[in-house]
Design a protein around this motif. Sequence first.
Motif, PDB file in Angstrom:
ATOM      1  N   THR A 145     -41.175  -7.584   4.629  1.00  0.00           N
ATOM      2  CA  THR A 145     -41.806  -6.282   4.870  1.00  0.00           C
ATOM      3  C   THR A 145     -40.794  -5.288   5.434  1.00  0.00           C
ATOM      4  OG1 THR A 145     -43.938  -7.345   5.266  1.00  0.00           O
ATOM      5  CG2 THR A 145     -43.659  -5.097   6.106  1.00  0.00           C
ATOM      6  N   THR A 146     -40.008  -5.739   6.385  1.00  0.00           N
ATOM      7  CA  THR A 146     -39.011  -4.854   6.987  1.00  0.00           C
ATOM      8  C   THR A 146     -37.939  -4.475   5.969  1.00  0.00           C
ATOM      9  OG1 THR A 146     -39.444  -5.914   9.105  1.00  0.00           O
ATOM     10  CG2 THR A 146     -37.463  -4.578   8.942  1.00  0.00           C
ATOM     11  N   SER A 147     -37.529  -5.401   5.145  1.00  0.00           N
ATOM     12  CA  SER A 147     -36.548  -5.095   4.098  1.00  0.00           C
ATOM     13  C   SER A 147     -37.089  -4.047   3.137  1.00  0.00           C
ATOM     14  CB  SER A 147     -36.165  -6.354   3.324  1.00  0.00           C
ATOM     15  OG  SER A 147     -35.444  -7.236   4.144  1.00  0.00           O
ATOM     16  N   ALA A 148     -38.355  -4.180   2.773  1.00  0.00           N
ATOM     17  CA  ALA A 148     -38.975  -3.195   1.883  1.00  0.00           C
ATOM     18  C   ALA A 148     -39.037  -1.830   2.568  1.00  0.00           C
ATOM     19  CB  ALA A 148     -40.372  -3.654   1.493  1.00  0.00           C
ATOM     20  N   THR A 149     -39.314  -1.815   3.855  1.00  0.00           N
ATOM     21  CA  THR A 149     -39.359  -0.554   4.603  1.00  0.00           C
ATOM     22  C   THR A 149     -37.980   0.092   4.661  1.00  0.00           C
ATOM     23  OG1 THR A 149     -41.182  -1.401   5.943  1.00  0.00           O
ATOM     24  CG2 THR A 149     -39.964   0.477   6.826  1.00  0.00           C
ATOM     25  N   ILE A 150     -36.959  -0.713   4.864  1.00  0.00           N
ATOM     26  CA  ILE A 150     -35.587  -0.191   4.888  1.00  0.00           C
ATOM     27  C   ILE A 150     -35.232   0.429   3.537  1.00  0.00           C
ATOM     28  CG2 ILE A 150     -33.153  -0.874   4.943  1.00  0.00           C
ATOM     29  CD1 ILE A 150     -33.900  -2.812   7.203  1.00  0.00           C
ATOM     30  N   GLU A 151     -35.562  -0.258   2.463  1.00  0.00           N
ATOM     31  CA  GLU A 151     -35.259   0.267   1.127  1.00  0.00           C
ATOM     32  C   GLU A 151     -36.016   1.564   0.868  1.00  0.00           C
ATOM     33  OE1 GLU A 151     -32.812  -0.751  -0.870  1.00  0.00           O
ATOM     34  OE2 GLU A 151     -32.387  -2.136   0.762  1.00  0.00           O
ATOM     35  N   ALA A 152     -37.284   1.623   1.282  1.00  0.00           N
ATOM     36  CA  ALA A 152     -38.067   2.857   1.116  1.00  0.00           C
ATOM     37  C   ALA A 152     -37.452   3.983   1.944  1.00  0.00           C
ATOM     38  CB  ALA A 152     -39.518   2.623   1.531  1.00  0.00           C
ATOM     39  N   GLY A 153     -36.984   3.675   3.135  1.00  0.00           N
ATOM     40  CA  GLY A 153     -36.318   4.670   3.979  1.00  0.00           C
ATOM     41  C   GLY A 153     -35.043   5.182   3.348  1.00  0.00           C
ATOM     42  N   LYS A 154     -34.276   4.282   2.723  1.00  0.00           N
ATOM     43  CA  LYS A 154     -33.051   4.700   2.039  1.00  0.00           C
ATOM     44  C   LYS A 154     -33.362   5.654   0.895  1.00  0.00           C
ATOM     45  CE  LYS A 154     -30.073   0.657   2.567  1.00  0.00           C
ATOM     46  NZ  LYS A 154     -29.451  -0.420   1.798  1.00  0.00           N
ATOM     47  N   LYS A 155     -34.393   5.329   0.124  1.00  0.00           N
ATOM     48  CA  LYS A 155     -34.778   6.195  -0.999  1.00  0.00           C
ATOM     49  C   LYS A 155     -35.234   7.555  -0.484  1.00  0.00           C
ATOM     50  CE  LYS A 155     -36.022   2.518  -4.212  1.00  0.00           C
ATOM     51  NZ  LYS A 155     -37.111   1.841  -4.922  1.00  0.00           N
TER      52      LYS A 155
END
Length: 192
Positions: A145-155
Amino acid sequence: MSSLSSKQAVASQRASLETVSDVWTKAFGCIEKLTELNLRAAKSTLSENQAIISTALSANDPQELFALLAKRAQAAMEEAQSYWRHVYNIMFSAQAELAGSAEGQFRQQQQNTQAFVDTVASNAPMGSEPAMNALQSAVRSASETTSATIEAGKKAAAQTLEIAGNNVDAAASASNRATRQAVEQVTAGTKK
């Protein structure tokens, strides 16, 4: 198991200190770049103002002086836009570096947490497998979940950067057009 926990606590403290040191180093690097930019801008402004004063004092008539001032206004606008682009680039670079460091630290913490959970699971007493499986599943789920949040933040950050860059370019273009028109009007008025 207590010595393992002590070693992990020391390693965690060391990682935290390294993270704080890294953040401060990057922050001071940003401040240093901004200071250098400001010093260059101040020196350039002083030099340009001396040249303008010298030229203004040697102007033969008021129209020549007005034309000089109008051209200087256009140059000043372009210099201001260039300055703010540099500030924007410095700030964005610092933010990207800090985000990269934070992500690296997060990834390391994920690995440390997983290693700790694996160690606890391997040393757990017989019959606690369901609880250990639930713990491992929860840690894995939180990491994903945190990895997905990080990727969404990068985008989102990339989109924000693109939008901000487009806005800076549009504002600069509009400002240049307006300044150019004003200079042309003054120049046309001095030729009459």
